[in-house]
Design a protein around this motif. Structure first.
Motif, PDB file in Angstrom:
ATOM      1  N   LEU A   1       0.834  -1.203   0.000  1.00 29.55           N
ATOM      2  CA  LEU A   1       0.000   0.000   0.000  1.00 29.55           C
ATOM      3  C   LEU A   1       0.870   1.255   0.000  1.00 29.55           C
ATOM      4  O   LEU A   1       0.610   2.214  -0.739  1.00 29.55           O
ATOM      5  CB  LEU A   1      -0.927   0.011   1.210  1.00 29.55           C
ATOM      6  N   ALA A   2       1.907   1.268   0.843  1.00 28.45           N
ATOM      7  CA  ALA A   2       2.797   2.432   0.914  1.00 28.45           C
ATOM      8  C   ALA A   2       3.548   2.619  -0.396  1.00 28.45           C
ATOM      9  O   ALA A   2       3.747   3.753  -0.860  1.00 28.45           O
ATOM     10  CB  ALA A   2       3.777   2.259   2.069  1.00 28.45           C
ATOM     11  N   THR A   3       3.953   1.528  -1.018  1.00 31.59           N
ATOM     12  CA  THR A   3       4.676   1.613  -2.295  1.00 31.59           C
ATOM     13  C   THR A   3       3.769   2.132  -3.397  1.00 31.59           C
ATOM     14  O   THR A   3       4.144   3.023  -4.175  1.00 31.59           O
ATOM     15  CB  THR A   3       5.233   0.230  -2.669  1.00 31.59           C
ATOM     16  N   TYR A   4       2.573   1.595  -3.469  1.00 26.56           N
ATOM     17  CA  TYR A   4       1.614   2.023  -4.500  1.00 26.56           C
ATOM     18  C   TYR A   4       1.243   3.496  -4.325  1.00 26.56           C
ATOM     19  O   TYR A   4       1.088   4.236  -5.299  1.00 26.56           O
ATOM     20  CB  TYR A   4       0.372   1.143  -4.419  1.00 26.56           C
ATOM     21  N   ALA A   5       1.124   3.926  -3.075  1.00 25.33           N
ATOM     22  CA  ALA A   5       0.767   5.320  -2.810  1.00 25.33           C
ATOM     23  C   ALA A   5       1.881   6.284  -3.193  1.00 25.33           C
ATOM     24  O   ALA A   5       1.639   7.482  -3.360  1.00 25.33           O
ATOM     25  CB  ALA A   5       0.430   5.494  -1.325  1.00 25.33           C
TER      26      ALA A   5
ATOM     27  N   THR B   1       6.199  10.051   1.559  1.00 28.98           N
ATOM     28  CA  THR B   1       5.008   9.424   2.147  1.00 28.98           C
ATOM     29  C   THR B   1       5.202   7.932   2.382  1.00 28.98           C
ATOM     30  O   THR B   1       4.892   7.417   3.463  1.00 28.98           O
ATOM     31  CB  THR B   1       3.788   9.655   1.240  1.00 28.98           C
ATOM     32  N   GLY B   2       5.723   7.224   1.398  1.00 32.75           N
ATOM     33  CA  GLY B   2       5.926   5.784   1.548  1.00 32.75           C
ATOM     34  C   GLY B   2       6.846   5.453   2.704  1.00 32.75           C
ATOM     35  O   GLY B   2       6.597   4.525   3.474  1.00 32.75           O
ATOM     36  N   GLY B   3       7.934   6.226   2.852  1.00 31.64           N
ATOM     37  CA  GLY B   3       8.862   5.997   3.948  1.00 31.64           C
ATOM     38  C   GLY B   3       8.227   6.275   5.292  1.00 31.64           C
ATOM     39  O   GLY B   3       8.422   5.527   6.252  1.00 31.64           O
ATOM     40  N   SER B   4       7.449   7.367   5.392  1.00 28.62           N
ATOM     41  CA  SER B   4       6.776   7.694   6.649  1.00 28.62           C
ATOM     42  C   SER B   4       5.795   6.612   7.056  1.00 28.62           C
ATOM     43  O   SER B   4       5.699   6.240   8.234  1.00 28.62           O
ATOM     44  CB  SER B   4       6.031   9.032   6.515  1.00 28.62           C
ATOM     45  N   VAL B   5       5.037   6.096   6.080  1.00 26.55           N
ATOM     46  CA  VAL B   5       4.047   5.057   6.379  1.00 26.55           C
ATOM     47  C   VAL B   5       4.721   3.804   6.917  1.00 26.55           C
ATOM     48  O   VAL B   5       4.313   3.246   7.950  1.00 26.55           O
ATOM     49  CB  VAL B   5       3.217   4.731   5.119  1.00 26.55           C
ATOM     50  N   ILE B   6       5.778   3.344   6.251  1.00 26.40           N
ATOM     51  CA  ILE B   6       6.448   2.119   6.681  1.00 26.40           C
ATOM     52  C   ILE B   6       7.164   2.327   8.008  1.00 26.40           C
ATOM     53  O   ILE B   6       7.150   1.458   8.890  1.00 26.40           O
ATOM     54  CB  ILE B   6       7.435   1.643   5.595  1.00 26.40           C
TER      55      ILE B   6
ATOM     56  N   PHE C   1      -0.720   9.120   7.716  1.00 22.28           N
ATOM     57  CA  PHE C   1       0.396   9.583   6.877  1.00 22.28           C
ATOM     58  C   PHE C   1       0.033   9.526   5.392  1.00 22.28           C
ATOM     59  O   PHE C   1       0.449  10.385   4.608  1.00 22.28           O
ATOM     60  CB  PHE C   1       1.655   8.773   7.164  1.00 22.28           C
ATOM     61  N   LEU C   2      -0.733   8.523   5.002  1.00 18.68           N
ATOM     62  CA  LEU C   2      -1.200   8.464   3.612  1.00 18.68           C
ATOM     63  C   LEU C   2      -2.107   9.651   3.299  1.00 18.68           C
ATOM     64  O   LEU C   2      -2.009  10.266   2.226  1.00 18.68           O
ATOM     65  CB  LEU C   2      -1.944   7.154   3.366  1.00 18.68           C
TER      66      LEU C   2
END
Length: 550
Positions: free
Chosen positions: A96-100, A244-249, A347-348
């Motif tokens: 999900l984080a990667t796709y976003a 964003t992806g880094g923050s989510v993970i 975060f997303l």
């Protein structure tokens, strides 16, 4: 496949990262689709973990291969009720984080994909490892891709944030490495053999002062990763500067490795040292809950607000762990998953509005509900989850933690006091989250730049909808998750207390149990612990008697 399921989970992202090296750099969409496709395949594989039997506390899907027999280093992995849902959280959030991230990562896409795949492999390995050498390798490997994600694709102060993140976590890791080596050396001295396997090292009893120093080394490494007050200062910078992806993970998964490390390694290996520090850590957890909430309240940047909220929420997790009650620890494990879902979603959502406005300042918004009603609806739902509103996932975890803390035998008279002060964190969470909602979505639409903002796109719905479903599913039907966790949590608590009671037989550990620590019916609990794990309990006592003879 079932025999090697855990190896496939760890290995597939690693093989995919090597494969991406050979994909054409110009074929950006190919790189993106391949990366997300592999991550979805890993998630599909992880669903096979549901076929395990979690009605007991035994490790499932275990694999063990000797890597370096001379030094007792093994490839030993397994999963139980405490790690099951954290592994599923990792495999669920990462794609999900990667796709976003697709729309705003436009440079070095190939390197970004490799970093995310390596990061997923390392995180899964750390959750699965049952050998301290293997765990340490995965623990350290995680730093590299996250350092690159922040430092290359982050904001204006990305290099400063990346270096600060690395220095904090690396210093703690080095101290943990020294403690691991000392522990292995002590095992060699007492048994004549080397081993890094957790199951063997847990049976080694050490004097209280030795356990205390070793525990502090482990605890510092894990506390930095959590992050606990006062070693939390790297987190807001890392979150604000990361893409964003880094923050989510980082928020959804990596922080949980700190709290998981206390449960899986620090506390079982050094119960006496852990017990000596339990009141201090519970106090720091309560301070972190209130301090993090107040810091979040005054932030003008919504992303920094969410970052400080993590300090507060994970303070609840640490408090539940050190309540040492079944309710408290179960609530903590559940809250790790809940925080990953809710804060990952926040975060997303921050990333969605940043893509449109290129600002995260609350003062730049206002009245967004008029032009982005669906975005406002999802933001409010996730806010309610973060606050812990009944029927959402956050309520179940926080309720169990507060109940377990209030009735904690370990904390004694300080249990109700700790629970009361921690409960103010729930109130403050409502204050700072609703303050942000009010500033962003209600009031006049006075800023002309906000008047033509598009609402959620199909891609954004695809990312956010599963998280919203989980918020209500866990809130309304938590019994499946709690049922899988409870046997492992109960066994953990029994073994922990059994080793503390066994410590009374060690000459150096007399007086270990503080007055009032032993719960009502302590003798019965000791017998229960002995009956629940007779082999381990006998081994503990044997080592204790041997040390006493020396």
């Amino acid at each position: 496949m079932k025999t090697h399921l855990l190896s496939l989970l760890c290995g597939l992202p690693l093989v995919a990262a090597l494969t991406v090296l050979f994909l054409p750099r110009q074929q950006v969409n190919l790189v993106r689709w391949f990366t997300v496709g592999v991550m979805l395949a890993v998630f599909a594989l992880s669903l096979g973990l549901f076929t395990g039997d979690y009605t007991g506390a035994e490790m499932q899907f275990t694999e063990r291969h000797v890597l370096v027999p001379t030094y007792g280093i093994t490839y030993s992995v397994g999963v139980d009720g405490m790690s099951l849902w954290l592994i599923l959280l990792t495999t669920f959030i990462t794609p999900l984080a990667t796709y976003a991230s697709w729309t705003h990562i436009e440079t070095k896409v190939k390197e970004y994909a490799i970093a995310l795949l390596l990061l997923e492999s390392a995180m899964l390995g750390a959750f699965l490892a049952l050998d301290l050498f293997l765990f340490y390798v995965f623990w350290e490997v995680m730093l590299i891709p996250m350092l690159l994600i922040i430092g290359i694709w982050g904001g204006a102060q990305r290099v400063y944030a990346a270096v600060k993140f690395f220095l904090f976590t690396f210093v703690g890791s080095l101290l943990m490495l020294v403690a691991i080596l000392y522990l292995v050396a002590q095992y060699k001295e007492q048994t004549g053999q080397y081993t890094f396997e957790l199951a063997q090292l847990k049976l080694l009893l050490l004097p209280v002062h030795t356990q205390l120093w070793l525990f502090l080394a482990f605890a510092l490494a894990f506390a930095i990763k959590v992050p606990m007050f006062p070693v939390h200062t790297w987190l807001p910078d890392a979150h604000v500067q990361a893409p964003t992806g880094g923050s989510v993970i980082l928020a959804a998964v990596m922080l949980k490795l700190g709290t998981y490390g206390f449960l899986r390694f620090a506390m079982p290996l050094f119960p006496s040292g852990s017990h000596r520090c339990s009141s201090t850590l519970a106090l720091l957890a309560v301070i972190g809950i209130i301090y993090g909430a107040y810091c979040a309240w005054v932030q003008p940047d919504v992303k920094k607000l969410v970052a400080y909220s993590s300090v507060s929420h994970l303070g609840f997790v640490m408090l539940g762990i050190y309540s040492l009650s079944s309710h408290g620890i179960t609530g903590s494990v559940l809250q790790m998953v809940n925080h990953g879902i809710s804060t990952g979603a926040l975060f997303l959502l921050v990333g969605v509005i940043y893509e449109r406005r290129h600002t995260r300042l609350l003062a730049d918004f206002g009245g967004l509900a008029k032009v982005m009603p669906y975005y406002a609806l999802i933001f409010v739902i996730v806010t309610m989850s973060s606050i812990g509103l009944p029927t959402t996932n956050g309520f179940v975890g926080e309720f169990l933690i507060l109940a377990g803390t209030f009735m904690s035998d370990t904390l004694g008279q300080y249990g109700p006091i700790s629970a009361t002060f921690a409960a103010t964190g729930v109130i403050l969470a409502a204050v700072y989250m609703l303050h942000a909602v009010l500033k962003m979505f209600w009031g006049p639409l006075s800023n002309p730049e906000n008047r033509d903002l598009p609402d959620l796109s199909g891609r954004e719905w695809l990312v956010l909808a599963p998280l919203v479903v989980l918020i209500f599913y866990i809130g309304l039907y938590p019994s499946r998750m709690l049922g899988d966790m409870k046997p492992s949590v109960d066994q953990f608590a029994l073994e922990y207390r059994a080793k503390l009671f066994a410590g009374d037989q060690h000459p150096d550990e007399r007086g270990l149990l503080e007055p009032g620590f032993a719960p009502r019916g302590a003798t019965a609990q000791r017998e229960t612990a002995r009956d629940a794990k007779p082999g381990a309990y006998a081994a503990v006592n044997a080592v204790s008697r041997e040390e006493g003879a020396r």
